[in-house]
Design a protein around this motif. Structure first.
Motif, PDB file in Angstrom:
ATOM      1  N   ALA A   1       0.850  -1.192   0.000  1.00 14.49           N
ATOM      2  CA  ALA A   1       0.000   0.000   0.000  1.00 14.49           C
ATOM      3  C   ALA A   1       0.892   1.251   0.000  1.00 14.49           C
ATOM      4  O   ALA A   1       2.015   1.197   0.498  1.00 14.49           O
ATOM      5  N   PRO A   2       0.386   2.350  -0.580  1.00 14.16           N
ATOM      6  CA  PRO A   2      -0.969   2.528  -1.104  1.00 14.16           C
ATOM      7  C   PRO A   2      -1.142   1.929  -2.489  1.00 14.16           C
ATOM      8  O   PRO A   2      -0.181   1.799  -3.236  1.00 14.16           O
ATOM      9  N   TRP A   3      -2.399   1.574  -2.798  1.00 11.14           N
ATOM     10  CA  TRP A   3      -2.753   1.172  -4.142  1.00 11.14           C
ATOM     11  C   TRP A   3      -3.434   2.345  -4.834  1.00 11.14           C
ATOM     12  O   TRP A   3      -4.362   2.948  -4.280  1.00 11.14           O
ATOM     13  N   ASN A   4      -2.962   2.660  -6.026  1.00 16.50           N
ATOM     14  CA  ASN A   4      -3.555   3.725  -6.834  1.00 16.50           C
ATOM     15  C   ASN A   4      -4.251   3.073  -8.027  1.00 16.50           C
ATOM     16  O   ASN A   4      -3.597   2.471  -8.879  1.00 16.50           O
ATOM     17  N   LEU A   5      -5.563   3.177  -8.066  1.00 17.04           N
ATOM     18  CA  LEU A   5      -6.378   2.469  -9.038  1.00 17.04           C
ATOM     19  C   LEU A   5      -7.220   3.457  -9.836  1.00 17.04           C
ATOM     20  O   LEU A   5      -7.569   4.527  -9.340  1.00 17.04           O
ATOM     21  N   SER A   6      -7.553   3.095 -11.072  1.00 15.50           N
ATOM     22  CA  SER A   6      -8.421   3.961 -11.877  1.00 15.50           C
ATOM     23  C   SER A   6      -9.343   3.108 -12.726  1.00 15.50           C
ATOM     24  O   SER A   6      -9.017   1.978 -13.101  1.00 15.50           O
ATOM     25  N   GLY A   7     -10.520   3.640 -13.018  1.00 21.43           N
ATOM     26  CA  GLY A   7     -11.519   2.932 -13.808  1.00 21.43           C
ATOM     27  C   GLY A   7     -12.879   3.556 -13.618  1.00 21.43           C
ATOM     28  O   GLY A   7     -13.040   4.771 -13.752  1.00 21.43           O
ATOM     29  N   GLU A   8     -13.871   2.729 -13.260  1.00 18.49           N
ATOM     30  CA  GLU A   8     -15.214   3.227 -13.006  1.00 18.49           C
ATOM     31  C   GLU A   8     -15.852   2.393 -11.917  1.00 18.49           C
ATOM     32  O   GLU A   8     -15.395   1.279 -11.606  1.00 18.49           O
ATOM     33  N   GLY A   9     -16.925   2.925 -11.322  1.00 17.01           N
ATOM     34  CA  GLY A   9     -17.569   2.198 -10.242  1.00 17.01           C
ATOM     35  C   GLY A   9     -19.010   2.614 -10.046  1.00 17.01           C
ATOM     36  O   GLY A   9     -19.441   3.679 -10.503  1.00 17.01           O
ATOM     37  N   TRP A  10     -19.752   1.730  -9.384  1.00 15.73           N
ATOM     38  CA  TRP A  10     -21.144   1.981  -9.020  1.00 15.73           C
ATOM     39  C   TRP A  10     -21.286   1.717  -7.527  1.00 15.73           C
ATOM     40  O   TRP A  10     -20.817   0.698  -7.022  1.00 15.73           O
ATOM     41  N   ILE A  11     -21.944   2.618  -6.823  1.00 13.05           N
ATOM     42  CA  ILE A  11     -22.181   2.463  -5.385  1.00 13.05           C
ATOM     43  C   ILE A  11     -23.655   2.715  -5.124  1.00 13.05           C
ATOM     44  O   ILE A  11     -24.197   3.746  -5.547  1.00 13.05           O
ATOM     45  N   GLY A  12     -24.323   1.754  -4.445  1.00  6.82           N
ATOM     46  CA  GLY A  12     -25.743   1.900  -4.165  1.00  6.82           C
ATOM     47  C   GLY A  12     -26.072   1.589  -2.726  1.00  6.82           C
ATOM     48  O   GLY A  12     -25.427   0.747  -2.091  1.00  6.82           O
ATOM     49  N   LEU A  13     -27.096   2.259  -2.206  1.00  3.73           N
ATOM     50  CA  LEU A  13     -27.620   1.999  -0.869  1.00  3.73           C
ATOM     51  C   LEU A  13     -28.957   1.285  -1.041  1.00  3.73           C
ATOM     52  O   LEU A  13     -29.867   1.797  -1.709  1.00  3.73           O
ATOM     53  N   PHE A  14     -29.082   0.086  -0.451  1.00  4.31           N
ATOM     54  CA  PHE A  14     -30.254  -0.760  -0.646  1.00  4.31           C
ATOM     55  C   PHE A  14     -30.929  -1.061   0.689  1.00  4.31           C
ATOM     56  O   PHE A  14     -30.285  -1.056   1.740  1.00  4.31           O
ATOM     57  N   GLN A  15     -32.221  -1.368   0.601  1.00  2.00           N
ATOM     58  CA  GLN A  15     -32.997  -1.781   1.770  1.00  2.00           C
ATOM     59  C   GLN A  15     -33.058  -3.298   1.806  1.00  2.00           C
ATOM     60  O   GLN A  15     -33.474  -3.943   0.835  1.00  2.00           O
ATOM     61  N   ALA A  16     -32.635  -3.886   2.932  1.00  7.05           N
ATOM     62  CA  ALA A  16     -32.698  -5.335   3.111  1.00  7.05           C
ATOM     63  C   ALA A  16     -34.035  -5.731   3.741  1.00  7.05           C
ATOM     64  O   ALA A  16     -34.726  -4.900   4.347  1.00  7.05           O
ATOM     65  N   ASP A  17     -34.372  -7.021   3.624  1.00  4.83           N
ATOM     66  CA  ASP A  17     -35.642  -7.498   4.168  1.00  4.83           C
ATOM     67  C   ASP A  17     -35.547  -7.836   5.653  1.00  4.83           C
ATOM     68  O   ASP A  17     -36.552  -8.188   6.276  1.00  4.83           O
ATOM     69  N   GLN A  18     -34.336  -7.749   6.227  1.00  5.63           N
ATOM     70  CA  GLN A  18     -34.132  -7.957   7.657  1.00  5.63           C
ATOM     71  C   GLN A  18     -32.842  -7.273   8.071  1.00  5.63           C
ATOM     72  O   GLN A  18     -32.099  -6.770   7.226  1.00  5.63           O
ATOM     73  N   ASP A  19     -32.582  -7.245   9.368  1.00  9.27           N
ATOM     74  CA  ASP A  19     -31.378  -6.575   9.848  1.00  9.27           C
ATOM     75  C   ASP A  19     -30.135  -7.223   9.238  1.00  9.27           C
ATOM     76  O   ASP A  19     -30.030  -8.451   9.154  1.00  9.27           O
TER      77      ASP A  19
END
Length: 219
Positions: free
Chosen positions: A15-33
């Motif tokens: 480390a450190p790692w230096n990375l490049s590209g693309e990404g997707w980040i999502g916040l989701f609702q689960a059906d239980q804790d």
């Protein structure tokens, strides 16, 4: 969740790692804790989970990655508890395990038009995610990406530095394995696509709840 047999250990860059590209980040609702290890506590609802899908094309390493976990806090520390993480690179797997104590496992990522299918090393489905490549507007924006790894007595924490052109939306769940102790709704509560992305992941801080020096991480 059972850990499958790992590939033979290989050398990995420090480390450190230096990375490049693309990404997707999502916040989701689960059906239980969503499970959260003590002493960590959920931030906001215990049924919220983050799904992060990354394609690193250049930099220290080139690989695909899927991370799943809740946002947690303990004292002044807060971040994504990396409960589940898969990559398609043995080098990334062993670097993640040895440096940041992340439970990386091997997977295959099959990219199609508008989706990606992720399967484990045995070929069993993990998730099918719908993805859209959206063009962000305005300048490339910086965003901290705090992460938590390890286990009781040997926690690690780090704050990645992400920069990219962010656009709202672009991620949804089309298939979700029964291996998870929770199921997710199809649509994200909120998601973003980061194009022209760069990410720097620094060395972690290692610590334990009692302040003692943590033991060496295990594979």
């Amino acid at each position: 969740m059972k850990t499958h047999k790992l590939p033979p250990e290989v050398p990995f860059p420090p480390a450190p790692w230096n990375l490049s590209g693309e990404g997707w980040i999502g916040l989701f609702q689960a059906d239980q804790d969503v499970p959260c290890p003590a002493p960590w506590k959920h931030v906001l609802s215990p049924r919220l989970v983050i799904v992060a899908l990354m394609r690193y094309r250049e930099g220290t390493l080139s690989y695909d990655e899927l991370m799943v976990g809740p946002l947690v806090r303990h004292g002044t520390r807060m971040g994504l508890w990396v409960a589940h993480i898969w990559v398609d690179s043995a080098t990334s797997l062993w670097g993640g395990r040895r440096i940041w104590s992340l439970p990386k496992e091997m997977a295959t990522f099959t990219w199609e038009e508008g989706r990606v299918r992720v399967k484990d090393a045995r070929g069993a489905p993990i998730a099918t995610l719908g993805v859209e490549r959206r063009t962000g507007f305005g300048p490339s924006l910086p965003m901290p990406v705090p992460g938590i790894g390890g286990a009781p007595g040997q926690w690690t924490s780090f704050v990645g530095r992400l920069r990219g052109r962010l656009a709202p939306g672009g991620l949804n769940v089309e298939g979700w394995s029964e291996r998870f102790p929770f199921q997710l709704g199809d649509a994200a509560l909120v998601s973003v696509h980061a194009s022209s992305m760069t990410l720097t992941v620094p060395p972690p801080q290692s610590w334990s709840e009692d302040g003692a020096a943590p033991p060496s991480p295990s594979p």
